[in-house]
Design an enzyme around this catalytic site. Structure first.
Site, PDB file in Angstrom:
ATOM      1  N   ASP A  74       9.184  19.593  46.179  1.00 21.74           N
ATOM      2  CA  ASP A  74       8.014  20.236  46.772  1.00 21.74           C
ATOM      3  C   ASP A  74       6.857  20.395  45.803  1.00 21.74           C
ATOM      4  OD1 ASP A  74       9.386  22.118  45.304  1.00 21.74           O
ATOM      5  OD2 ASP A  74       9.583  23.572  46.927  1.00 21.74           O
ATOM      6  N   ASP A 463      12.001  31.996  39.449  1.00 19.94           N
ATOM      7  CA  ASP A 463      13.247  31.689  40.152  1.00 19.94           C
ATOM      8  C   ASP A 463      14.514  31.756  39.314  1.00 19.94           C
ATOM      9  OD1 ASP A 463      11.777  31.283  42.434  1.00 19.94           O
ATOM     10  OD2 ASP A 463      11.719  29.129  42.231  1.00 19.94           O
TER      11      ASP A 463
END
Length: 753
Positions: A74, A463
């Site tokens: 992405d 993350d």
């Protein structure tokens, strides 16, 4: 760990080593000429290995070449699988600063009849502030590219990014390509992607949902298109097809109950002439609670529902989710990936998606969907190569956000699936391990290279929190820093005169700050933390001796709060009202009583001479309102400050911020760091300075050995990695070695050769 997946993607809002040099050639007419001189050093660039860490949105095996596969991400570009080396080779590292929006890959396509042809549709965001998309086309499997800029936007990092391939080579004519967009309908090229035009005959019209065409797939000589912008009324078509490449029609008899759903992916079984389609009640990868799987016998038009398990049941009270909620929980989810076996008729795999109660799985059927088996039930995982996949727990998860799912057309038991963090693969449908070597998608916010100790690098990322890199060529053996685990880090700092002491901050469920007394190997949470830390953890600083902590607080929406101070290793905290809200605290590396902060709202440098108890204004009239500032203290010196200003260049103070002078050699500066000084350099032993910035027209990575009087470019046109303005750090023990944070291509490190 899933809650932070979207936060890392806001680019401008807030094993073995990888191959040294890529073979990607410059884009025609778009690559800037490198600023080189006879003295320009030659650098070797590699990834510091972590292993994945991002959302793998698509994997495509070539149907006609054994061992050839491609992957898309992405925000981190595209990759080609090198079967001989058993690793992924990056294909888009040549995209530079101005093309950062093209690091997101909306779709990829191969030509079954011409194995060397590869096409990429690029564009990370479809918002008004983002640039238009582009199509890259290659005749040598991505070794070199020709580019066509589009007049529409693509959205590789928006909702629906885990849907199927929106780019397709027409099955009747290899010169014809189709591209489905989110807001601009269907595009067509008849010259292998060189030029594109809208297809007025495509009947569906886009609306504000912003999904548009969710996939294009060939079924024999026909092309099917999924449509994600239906209005939810009964009978609304969301699947279209063309049999002649000219006229399009809604596929007749679409199953009841799917009109209000989004068709997410499709796969064609050429042996049975059946098309399998997965559906969700939202485009995903998040926010889904219902879905189904249906198949269409293309020869007769007959539809059959083959959903393995219907969403909406209640899980047993023993699941992790149920234990947290105190009982059973609704098992809501959608279906995502789907793939058919090219060698065995009726063999198909599908994945669940966004299934938090019972956990996502991959179902497999060998009888056309009449019966299914969950591969998770017999799965045995080995994540020793990428230990962070334990997520600080005893066992790795099967995965989440499973939408990329692919079956090797030459091996029925070779199955891979992508998750929000990695790519898993199996050769026997039972034993699974990451198949991620060479693919690095971390979005990195800060880097530290300690002056002593085992590790030459400590990283803070979105993350995956903080990692301690004992080796650069293997994923950190301790995985993510635990006690506590952070979903995303917001800051990390090391005491300059006491490097064994390190502190970190971030988003976590069990605390937002921690300290280490062994250089970052092991951690313990602060005994206490300010109340605001849970909702707005920000950057942190520690004094040179580790005796004082300053913690700044900024919410993800940009709201700024008062900083807090601790003089007892985080046992107690007090507000520092004179500290400029939201600023990043900077400790003087030589004097433990000195701290600095730059107020970006007013363009004022603040300083404290009493260990952070109070701050007073010093230099004013400096640039303000810019979208990016960074204040850095030169190591080993007191009061030697450098202010990096995105659009206004570089400023230096040698009197602790009382005054600043503009550095003439730099037009723009995004991030700055220091490393070991060159022997005999003009800097007289002054640390080497590393920068991402612009000396003239090129935004690149530079090094200066003479206190920023002159610079040499140290990256090249093949190693640019899009947006690289977050953090850069030289190695204080190895001259010429530099670590560079990227937004989607992990940690790059360069060494002079």
């Amino acid at each position: 760990m899933h809650a932070s997946r979207l936060s890392r993607r806001a680019v401008l809002a807030g094993t073995a080593a990888a191959a040294a040099l890529t073979t990607v050639a410059p884009l025609q007419g778009r690559a800037h000429a490198a600023e080189v001189t006879a003295a320009t050093p030659s650098y070797r660039w590699r990834n510091a290995v972590i292993g994945g860490t991002g959302f793998i949105t698509g994997v495509l095996f070539h149907p006609a070449v054994r061992g050839l596969a491609y992957a898309r991400t992405d925000i981190g570009g595209a990759y080609r699988w090198d079967e001989r080396a058993a690793r992924w080779a990056p294909l888009t590292d040549h995209l530079g600063w101005d093309d950062w929006n093209l690091l997101g890959v909306e779709s990829l396509a191969v030509d079954p009849a011409h194995p060397d042809r590869l096409y990429l549709a690029l564009g990370t965001y479809a918002q008004a502030w983002a640039g238009n998309g582009a199509v890259l086309r290659s005749e040598d499997r991505g070794a070199s590219w020709t580019r066509t800029d589009l007049n529409v936007k693509l959205g590789a990092n928006e909702d629906g990014r885990g849907a199927g391939e929106r780019l397709l080579v027409d099955p009747r004519d290899g010169a014809t390509l189709w591209l489905g967009t989110r807001h601009d309908g269907l595009l067509k090229s008849t010259d292998r992607g060189a030029t594109w035009a809208g297809v007025s005959a495509f009947p569906a019209k886009a609306n504000s949902a912003g999904q548009g065409i969710t996939f294009l797939v060939a079924a024999g000589r026909a092309v099917y298109a999924g449509w994600g912008d239906g209005d939810g009324t009964t009978g609304t078509a969301n699947l279209y097809r063309t049999s002649d490449g000219t006229t399009w029609e809604a596929v007749p008899g679409q199953p009841s109950g799917t009109a209000a759903k989004v068709p997410l992916r499709a796969a064609y079984d050429r042996l049975t002439r059946e098309l399998y389609v997965t559906y969700g009640d939202a485009p995903g990868p998040g926010g889904q609670s219902d879905g189904s799987v249906h198949k269409l016998r293309t020869a007769t038009g007959k539809w059959t529902e083959v959903t393995p398990v219907k969403p909406g049941g209640t899980t047993a009270g023993g699941t992790a989710h149920a234990l947290r909620s105190g009982g059973g929980s609704a098992d809501t989810f959608a279906y995502g990936g789907v793939a058919t076996d090219a060698r065995r008729a009726g063999t198909v795999v599908v994945s669940t998606n966004n299934r938090w109660a019972d956990g996502d799985t991959v179902f497999r059927s060998t009888d056309g969907g009449r019966t299914w088996a969950s591969l998770k039930d017999v799965a045995v995982f080995d994540v020793s190569e990428t230990p962070f996949l334990d997520w600080g727990e005893d066992q790795p998860k099967f995965g989440w956000w499973i939408q990329a799912l692919a079956l090797d057309p030459y091996d029925s038991k070779h199955l891979v699936y992508g998750t929000g963090a990695t790519l898993y693969g199996t050769r026997d449908l039972t034993h699974w391990a990451p198949r991620i070597r060479g693919l690095e998608e971390t979005s990195v916010i800060q880097l530290i290279s300690p002056p002593v100790g085992e590790a030459h690098l400590i990283s803070a990322s979105r993350d995956i929190g903080v990692m301690y890199h004992e080796r650069l060529t293997a994923s950190p053996s301790r995985g993510m820093a635990t006690n506590p685990v952070f979903g995303s880090a917001t800051g990390i700092a090391q005491a300059a005169a006491k490097p064994s002491y390190v502190v970190r901050t971030g988003w976590g469920d069990h605390g937002n700050g921690a300290y280490s007394h062994d250089g970052g190997r092991t951690w313990a949470p602060f005994t206490a933390q300010p109340d605001i830390a849970k909702n707005a953890p920000g950057p942190i600083a520690t004094s040179a001796d580790g005796g004082t902590l300053l913690w700044s607080f900024v919410h993800w929406d940009g709201t700024k709060y008062a900083a807090h101070r601790s003089a007892d290793n985080g046992a107690t905290w007090s507000e520092v009202s004179s500290f400029p809200k939201g600023a990043t605290p900077v400790a003087d590396p030589a004097d433990p009583t000195l701290f600095y902060a730059y107020d970006t709202d007013t363009g004022t440098l603040y300083a404290s001479t009493d260990s952070g108890l109070a701050f007073t204004a010093r230099a004013g009239g400096l640039p303000s309102g810019d979208s990016q500032f960074q204040l850095v203290a030169a190591p080993g010196r007191s009061g030697d400050l450098w202010l990096s200003v995105k659009w206004n260049g570089l400023y230096r103070s040698v009197d602790g911020g009382a005054s600043f002078s503009k550095v003439a050699s730099c037009r723009a500066s995004y991030t700055l760091g220091f490393g070991k000084a060159a022997e005999g350099s003009d800097g007289g032993g002054y640390p080497a300075i590393y920068q991402v910035g612009s000396t003239e027209t090129i935004t690149a990575a530079y090094r200066s050995d003479d206190e920023a009087k002159t610079w040499v470019r140290i990256n090249d046109d093949q190693h640019q990695w899009g947006w690289t303005g977050q953090s850069i750090a030289g190695d204080p023990r190895v001259y010429g070695r530099v670590y560079l944070a990227t937004n989607g291509r992990g940690i790059q490190y360069g060494e002079q050769v």
